[in-house]
Structure formats: C-alpha cells, structure tokens
Scaffold this motif. Structure first.
Motif, PDB file in Angstrom:
ATOM      1  N   SER A 138       0.837  -1.266   0.079  1.00 18.78           N
ATOM      2  CA  SER A 138       0.085   0.021  -0.074  1.00 18.78           C
ATOM      3  C   SER A 138       1.146   1.293  -0.202  1.00 18.78           C
ATOM      4  N   ARG A 139       0.545   2.322  -0.339  1.00 13.77           N
ATOM      5  CA  ARG A 139       0.995   3.672  -0.353  1.00 13.77           C
ATOM      6  C   ARG A 139       0.187   4.708   0.075  1.00 13.77           C
ATOM      7  N   ASP A 140       0.959   5.644   0.540  1.00 12.53           N
ATOM      8  CA  ASP A 140       0.442   6.892   0.940  1.00 12.53           C
ATOM      9  C   ASP A 140       0.029   7.735  -0.009  1.00 12.53           C
ATOM     10  N   ALA A 141      -1.455   7.876  -0.419  1.00  6.94           N
ATOM     11  CA  ALA A 141      -1.993   8.591  -1.136  1.00  6.94           C
ATOM     12  C   ALA A 141      -1.403  10.027  -1.101  1.00  6.94           C
ATOM     13  N   ARG A 182      -6.344   2.803  -5.312  1.00  6.51           N
ATOM     14  CA  ARG A 182      -5.069   3.525  -5.226  1.00  6.51           C
ATOM     15  C   ARG A 182      -4.107   3.042  -4.070  1.00  6.51           C
ATOM     16  N   ASP A 183      -4.876   2.805  -2.898  1.00  6.54           N
ATOM     17  CA  ASP A 183      -3.994   2.309  -1.608  1.00  6.54           C
ATOM     18  C   ASP A 183      -3.553   1.041  -1.561  1.00  6.54           C
ATOM     19  N   ARG A 184      -4.113   0.095  -2.457  1.00  6.27           N
ATOM     20  CA  ARG A 184      -3.548  -1.223  -2.839  1.00  6.27           C
ATOM     21  C   ARG A 184      -2.483  -1.324  -3.887  1.00  6.27           C
ATOM     22  N   ASP A 185      -2.117  -0.027  -4.280  1.00  2.35           N
ATOM     23  CA  ASP A 185      -1.177  -0.105  -5.775  1.00  2.35           C
ATOM     24  C   ASP A 185      -1.671  -1.026  -6.780  1.00  2.35           C
ATOM     25  N   ASP A 243     -11.486  -4.599  -1.801  1.00  7.79           N
ATOM     26  CA  ASP A 243     -10.459  -4.319  -0.853  1.00  7.79           C
ATOM     27  C   ASP A 243      -9.935  -5.715  -0.406  1.00  7.79           C
TER      28      ASP A 243
END
Length: 261
Positions: A2-5, A112-115, A79
C-alpha cells in the motif's frame, strides 16, 4: 503493498512480463490471479457491478446462467480481494461497472491504496448491462465515460478503460484521446476482428495500450506488439498454463529484442 496517497503519485501502469490476465466476470478473483502469476505481470480481477442499477443487471445475468460477483458490499469485496494478493508478484487491477460516481470513487481509492489500478468497463455488451447504462453503452456516451475516468483519476488511482472495436459510430482513436485528456493512464482494447485499430489507438495517444482478443501464441503476440501495443492480455485461456507460457515467452522475447512500442 500500500502507499500513502498524500505523498506518492499514482504508479504508472507498467509491469513485466507485459502480459495481462484479463477479467472474466464472476471468475477472476485473487486465487485465479495467484495461480497464473508466474506467467503474467498484471491481472485484472472482476468485473464487478458497483451500484444498484448494474447489480440489478448482474442479477438478471445470473438468472440466465452467467457468472457474476454479487457480494453484499462490493467495495469491501474489492479491498479483500486485492489484500489477498499482497506478496504476489503481479500488478493487480479491478474491472468495474457502474452508473453512479460515488461507488466508483470509493473503489478507485481502494485501488490507489492497494497499489492496484481501477479498470472502467466500457466493454460488456450484455443487453442487461447496456440497458442499465454501463458497459459498451458508455462508448456511445463519451461524456459520461470521461466523467467516470475523471472521477477515478481525481482519487490518485491509476485508471484503465476497457473498450471494444467494431461498435458502430464509435471512433476509438478519437475516444482514446478524450480518455487520456480526462485522466486515463491506459486503454485495454478488445480488438474483435479489427486488430489494426490497436495501432490507430496507439498512434493517437500516449496511453499505455493493452491489446486483447485471441492472444494465444507467438504470432498473435507479435502482431499486436507490432501495431504498437505496450502489452497483451489473455482472457478465456488464462487458466491454461501452456497458452500462458507461450504468450509470456513471446512477449519477453519481443521486448528483449529492443522493439519497444
């Protein structure tokens, strides 16, 4: 992963090998993607209906013996499925159908949060889904399709759009240009029997172009990549290792030769 949007830009749609497992409604889940991950660089899960109109259409499809994902909470399902691919060396995406923007926005944020990337379905030609205002019907309503692209892109998600050729009155190269302006990163083209259109789309935009339809062997791979596709996708044979191995090896050889599209 995951990444920080808030701190990271959307990841471009790039992967190796340049082979995509294409979504098959009601069949393409995390287990399916994991099983074929040694042959592909990306996998599109789904498709899934997000709002009540498309879910009603999906229920009608199930009633006539088609397979569909119909979880109680589609966003949570997306998710959970993407989370199940954590640690699997494959770029995941999720193919979605909707007539409403709010659930699309929610799913795009999950991707987005899961790449992962979100793939807007402007491809399904089933009468029920088109009557609901989703799937292929969006090709004839580019304003609505671009609105969906803009909505997904505004979340910071990487956005693909799946389309098909041979829809009367639809000029895909011009449409692809509009999709790029709206914020799309990729276009997934089902070439039907019009393979050369892949080349027209690739020439018209800077989108990442994925070519689909009858990708089975070296000849079909090289045909699409020669037209300018950046990757190819495999649908129905995505659970056939022999087909996937041929496609992977042909795609890897093409790019090893330095024939970048």
């Amino acid at each position: 992963m995951s990444r920080d949007a808030a701190s990271d830009p959307p990841a471009p749609l790039d992967f190796r090998p340049r082979v995509v497992l294409a979504s098959l409604s009601g069949e393409s889940d995390a287990d399916w993607a994991r099983a074929a991950s040694e042959y592909a660089g990306a996998a599109v899960l789904g498709g899934i209906a997000l709002d009540e109109s498309t879910r009603a259409a999906a229920r009608e499809l199930v009633a006539r013996d088609r397979t569909e994902f119909l979880p109680a909470d589609p966003v949570a399902f997306v998710d959970e499925q993407l989370a199940a691919l954590d640690g699997v060396p494959i770029r995941a995406g999720f193919n979605v159908r909707t007539t409403e923007l709010d659930p699309l926005r929610e799913v795009a944020a999950v991707c987005r949060d899961r790449d992962a990337f979100v793939e807007i379905n402007a491809h399904c030609r089933q009468d029920e889904m088109c009557a609901a205002g989703a799937g292929q019907s969006l090709l004839r309503n580019p304003d609505r399709l671009c609105e969906q692209v803009e909505t997904a892109a505004e979340t910071g998600a990487t956005v693909s759009v799946k389309v098909r050729t041979e829809v009367p009155g639809v000029a895909l190269p011009a449409l692809a240009d509009r999709l790029e302006t709206a914020g799309a990163d990729a276009v997934h083209v089902d070439a039907m029997d019009s393979e050369a259109v892949v080349g027209d789309v690739a020439a018209a935009t800077d989108l990442f172009v994925v070519a689909n339809n009858e990708v089975r062997d070296e000849a079909s791979v090289r045909e699409y990549l020669a037209y300018g596709a950046d990757a190819v996708s495999v649908g129905r044979p995505s659970d056939e290792p022999a087909v996937l191995e041929r496609v992977r090896d042909a795609t890897t050889a093409w790019f090893a030769e330095g024939v970048e599209s």
